[in-house]
Structures are given as structure tokens and as C-alpha cells.
Design a protein around this motif. Sequence first.
Motif, PDB file in Angstrom:
ATOM      1  N   GLY A   8       0.863  -1.184   0.000  1.00 16.63           N
ATOM      2  CA  GLY A   8       0.000   0.000   0.000  1.00 16.63           C
ATOM      3  C   GLY A   8       0.890   1.220   0.000  1.00 16.63           C
ATOM      4  O   GLY A   8       1.925   1.227   0.668  1.00 16.63           O
ATOM      5  N   HIS A   9       0.536   2.231  -0.781  1.00 21.47           N
ATOM      6  CA  HIS A   9       1.357   3.441  -0.859  1.00 21.47           C
ATOM      7  C   HIS A   9       0.983   4.433   0.241  1.00 21.47           C
ATOM      8  O   HIS A   9      -0.184   4.573   0.577  1.00 21.47           O
ATOM      9  N   GLY A  10       1.980   5.139   0.734  1.00 22.52           N
ATOM     10  CA  GLY A  10       1.697   6.275   1.607  1.00 22.52           C
ATOM     11  C   GLY A  10       1.491   7.493   0.732  1.00 22.52           C
ATOM     12  O   GLY A  10       1.568   7.403  -0.497  1.00 22.52           O
ATOM     13  N   LYS A  11       1.225   8.630   1.340  1.00 16.50           N
ATOM     14  CA  LYS A  11       0.979   9.806   0.505  1.00 16.50           C
ATOM     15  C   LYS A  11       1.389  11.088   1.233  1.00 16.50           C
ATOM     16  O   LYS A  11       1.452  11.135   2.455  1.00 16.50           O
ATOM     17  N   ILE A  50       0.295  -9.256  13.346  1.00 16.95           N
ATOM     18  CA  ILE A  50       1.601  -8.880  13.895  1.00 16.95           C
ATOM     19  C   ILE A  50       2.170  -7.689  13.121  1.00 16.95           C
ATOM     20  O   ILE A  50       2.361  -7.764  11.908  1.00 16.95           O
ATOM     21  N   ILE A  51       2.390  -6.603  13.816  1.00 15.80           N
ATOM     22  CA  ILE A  51       3.087  -5.452  13.219  1.00 15.80           C
ATOM     23  C   ILE A  51       4.245  -5.137  14.174  1.00 15.80           C
ATOM     24  O   ILE A  51       4.146  -4.264  15.034  1.00 15.80           O
ATOM     25  N   SER A  52       5.338  -5.876  14.013  1.00 14.75           N
ATOM     26  CA  SER A  52       6.438  -5.806  14.985  1.00 14.75           C
ATOM     27  C   SER A  52       6.955  -4.384  15.158  1.00 14.75           C
ATOM     28  O   SER A  52       7.212  -3.938  16.268  1.00 14.75           O
ATOM     29  N   ARG A  53       7.105  -3.670  14.023  1.00 11.71           N
ATOM     30  CA  ARG A  53       7.695  -2.329  14.099  1.00 11.71           C
ATOM     31  C   ARG A  53       6.866  -1.351  14.918  1.00 11.71           C
ATOM     32  O   ARG A  53       7.377  -0.333  15.357  1.00 11.71           O
ATOM     33  N   TRP A  54       5.590  -1.623  15.040  1.00 11.26           N
ATOM     34  CA  TRP A  54       4.732  -0.754  15.847  1.00 11.26           C
ATOM     35  C   TRP A  54       4.373  -1.400  17.186  1.00 11.26           C
ATOM     36  O   TRP A  54       3.536  -0.904  17.927  1.00 11.26           O
ATOM     37  N   GLY A  55       5.022  -2.543  17.471  1.00  6.33           N
ATOM     38  CA  GLY A  55       4.763  -3.213  18.738  1.00  6.33           C
ATOM     39  C   GLY A  55       3.360  -3.795  18.849  1.00  6.33           C
ATOM     40  O   GLY A  55       2.818  -3.925  19.943  1.00  6.33           O
ATOM     41  N   VAL A  56       2.770  -4.160  17.705  1.00  8.27           N
ATOM     42  CA  VAL A  56       1.405  -4.709  17.714  1.00  8.27           C
ATOM     43  C   VAL A  56       1.465  -6.213  17.542  1.00  8.27           C
ATOM     44  O   VAL A  56       2.116  -6.716  16.627  1.00  8.27           O
ATOM     45  N   PRO A  97       6.145   6.278   9.443  1.00  5.11           N
ATOM     46  CA  PRO A  97       5.776   6.414  10.851  1.00  5.11           C
ATOM     47  C   PRO A  97       4.260   6.471  10.999  1.00  5.11           C
ATOM     48  O   PRO A  97       3.550   6.876  10.085  1.00  5.11           O
ATOM     49  N   ARG A  98       3.819   6.047  12.138  1.00  3.86           N
ATOM     50  CA  ARG A  98       2.392   5.946  12.416  1.00  3.86           C
ATOM     51  C   ARG A  98       1.792   7.320  12.724  1.00  3.86           C
ATOM     52  O   ARG A  98       2.442   8.148  13.348  1.00  3.86           O
ATOM     53  N   ALA A  99       0.570   7.542  12.287  1.00  2.00           N
ATOM     54  CA  ALA A  99      -0.199   8.731  12.680  1.00  2.00           C
ATOM     55  C   ALA A  99       0.530  10.039  12.415  1.00  2.00           C
ATOM     56  O   ALA A  99       0.584  10.917  13.256  1.00  2.00           O
ATOM     57  N   MET A 100       1.142  10.160  11.245  1.00  2.00           N
ATOM     58  CA  MET A 100       1.869  11.381  10.909  1.00  2.00           C
ATOM     59  C   MET A 100       1.219  12.124   9.738  1.00  2.00           C
ATOM     60  O   MET A 100       1.825  12.997   9.133  1.00  2.00           O
ATOM     61  N   GLY A 101       0.014  11.724   9.383  1.00  2.00           N
ATOM     62  CA  GLY A 101      -0.646  12.396   8.261  1.00  2.00           C
ATOM     63  C   GLY A 101      -0.073  11.967   6.924  1.00  2.00           C
ATOM     64  O   GLY A 101      -0.255  12.632   5.909  1.00  2.00           O
ATOM     65  N   LEU A 102       0.642  10.840   6.918  1.00  2.00           N
ATOM     66  CA  LEU A 102       1.280  10.373   5.689  1.00  2.00           C
ATOM     67  C   LEU A 102       0.549   9.162   5.099  1.00  2.00           C
ATOM     68  O   LEU A 102       1.086   8.429   4.278  1.00  2.00           O
ATOM     69  N   GLY A 275      -3.857  15.682   8.099  1.00  2.00           N
ATOM     70  CA  GLY A 275      -4.870  16.171   9.028  1.00  2.00           C
ATOM     71  C   GLY A 275      -4.456  17.348   9.884  1.00  2.00           C
ATOM     72  O   GLY A 275      -5.276  18.144  10.311  1.00  2.00           O
ATOM     73  N   GLY A 276      -3.179  17.469  10.169  1.00  2.00           N
ATOM     74  CA  GLY A 276      -2.685  18.551  11.009  1.00  2.00           C
ATOM     75  C   GLY A 276      -2.880  18.275  12.496  1.00  2.00           C
ATOM     76  O   GLY A 276      -3.133  17.143  12.896  1.00  2.00           O
ATOM     77  N   GLY A 277      -2.728  19.326  13.300  1.00  2.00           N
ATOM     78  CA  GLY A 277      -2.797  19.183  14.748  1.00  2.00           C
ATOM     79  C   GLY A 277      -1.541  18.544  15.328  1.00  2.00           C
ATOM     80  O   GLY A 277      -1.417  18.326  16.531  1.00  2.00           O
ATOM     81  N   GLY A 278      -0.593  18.242  14.488  1.00  2.00           N
ATOM     82  CA  GLY A 278       0.627  17.476  14.796  1.00  2.00           C
ATOM     83  C   GLY A 278       0.985  16.846  13.464  1.00  2.00           C
ATOM     84  O   GLY A 278       0.600  17.372  12.425  1.00  2.00           O
ATOM     85  N   GLY A 279       1.699  15.729  13.497  1.00  2.00           N
ATOM     86  CA  GLY A 279       2.002  15.077  12.229  1.00  2.00           C
ATOM     87  C   GLY A 279       3.149  15.729  11.501  1.00  2.00           C
ATOM     88  O   GLY A 279       4.153  16.084  12.110  1.00  2.00           O
ATOM     89  N   ALA A 280       2.985  15.930  10.189  1.00  2.00           N
ATOM     90  CA  ALA A 280       4.133  16.301   9.365  1.00  2.00           C
ATOM     91  C   ALA A 280       3.918  17.603   8.599  1.00  2.00           C
ATOM     92  O   ALA A 280       2.790  18.038   8.392  1.00  2.00           O
TER      93      ALA A 280
END
Length: 309
Positions: A8-11, A50-56, A97-102, A275-280
Motif C-alpha cells: 500500500g502506498h503512503g501519501k 503482527i506489526i512488529s515495528r509498531w509493537g502490535v 511512521p504511524r499517525a503522521m498524516g502520511l 490532518g494537522g494538529g501534529g504530524g508532518a
Amino acid sequence: SEQKIPTGHGKVILLGEHAVVYGAHAIAAPIPLAMQAMVSDSDEDGIHLIISRWGVEERLQKGKEYRYSIFNSLSLILHELGLEKENMKIEVFPYVPRAMGLGGSASLAVAIIRALAEKFKIKLSLEEISQLAYKSEQLVHGTASGIDNTLATYGKFLLFQKGNPPKIQELRVPQPIRIVIGLTWSESLTAKMVSRVRRAWENNKRLYNHIFKEIDQLVLEAAKAIENYDLEHLGQLMNINQGLLNALQVSGREIEELVEIARNNGALGAKLTGGGGGGAIIALCPENAEKVAKAIRNVGYRAYITDLK
Ligand code: MEV
């Protein structure tokens, strides 16, 4: 043998986030490799994610409402594909990275859908993949425009307008566009920001429709600037878009700091993305990407250089 792992592509959204939810155009480009997923047989009962990189690491329980949107999204996808009774192991490898608006959540959904379709020999068109990812995004973001799942599925530089189906037009980019992605230390609060904008819009539709219209106009102008490789103009439009996003109150202290650093170090334009509020943030840096990235890192944030095409 060479095996192609479902992706899946990020954006990054170049311009138009938030206004796109209200029908304005937006421009987004893929981040090439964002997410890979693999589905394999399991001798154990149930579905194991299992999502090892995110500790899931979690065994999915039927009918359970999870606190994390990932599990709820996955439950929905399995249900829609009629696979909830199968035993399997789903492994996901994120490169964003997770939850970065990407576009992390949409690319995760798309990678998993593709991996499941491959494993269980389900034929899905691109539209069907995108539509299913959209359904799972609705759980996460509430009133999503569909831009994230569209980018995650198609992985192309697009002018986008929401709809059923969305209107998408591929942009011809004469040369790759170099940007710096700067990351705040705060998660992007997409759902919160989308509902904040909605409340403000409901209280004063005339005023906010005007801002959305303004954003729509500059996005259309930016599409031309991109196809003509007029980066000076594109940068200017990005800066104005940031001002309008600030007016929508989806910016923040870290975002403003990163934007200022980027502009002070010669970026042609800089704004929040997603989305903003943080992120990238993204900064348009055809000539001085290294300098901008270094300046961002010097004050303790993370920065990546990438080419959009
Ligand atoms: C999130 O990547 C983009 C927003 O415009 C929400 C959406 O379009 O669904 C903030």
C-alpha cells in the motif's frame, strides 16, 4: 523465486487537505513504499495480526470492539471479504511512521486487502480495493474524503475531487519534485481536526465555504504550476494554503515552528500535510533540501528528503 509482496502506498497531500472533505480539489503524491503485508497459514485458531515495528501483536476476537482502530478496520475488511472464520497469520511491515498524516492507516488497509485477496484468490479491481479501504477509513476518520485510500491504492500523482466514485486525474510531472518531510513529535489528530473543522463550518457555513473555495482555486492553479514545473509559483501557493489551514485552526505550535525553519532556510513553500494538529510538514526544496533537513534536525525534529513523481 522472486516474490512480490502486496503493497500500500503512503501519501503526501501537497495542497487541499480539509477543504477536500467539502468538495474542493486536492493534490497528492505517493510515497513509494509505505506498507507491505503478508498472509500465511496458521495451525492456531483465529486471526493473528503482527506489526512488529509498531509493537502490535494481537489475536482478533470476534465481535469485540477494540480501542485501536487497526483491529476494527481489520475486522471490517475480513467481514467484507467473508474471511472472518479462517485461521491465518497477517504480518505487516510499515515503512512510514504511524499517525503522521502520511497515509499510514489507508496504506495499511490497502496492503492487507491485497495480501488477503492474493492468499484467498479473491479477484478485486483497483476500485474495489480502494472502496473497501475507504470503508475501513470511515471507521478511523469519520467523514473521510477518500483521498488517502485512493492514493494508497493507485500510487499516482493525482488531482483529486471526492465523489462516488471520486474524480481523479493523473498529473504529468516533468521532473521529480524534491521535498523535505519534517515530523513533529505529536501524532496527527486527523479525526479530531476533521470534526473541529466541521463544527466551525456548521456554525458559519458562508465564511468557511469561502475559505474552501479559496483553497479549491489555488489547488487548480497549483496543478498547472506542477505540470509547467513552475516551482516558485507552487511554493507561493503552498504558503497561502498554509495560511488558510491556519485559519481553519488545524495548524499547531510545532507545525508553525517547522514551517518557519523551512522557509528561513530557503524552502520555496512550506505547509502542514494531512490532518494537522501534529504530524508532518512538507517543504518544497528543489535546491536546498539538505540545508532545510539539517536545520530541522538541528532543533531536534526528524526530517526526510524525498522526490515526488
Ligand atoms: C487526511 O489525510 C486528509 C483530510 O483532508 C481528511 C480527508 O480528506 O479525509 C484532513
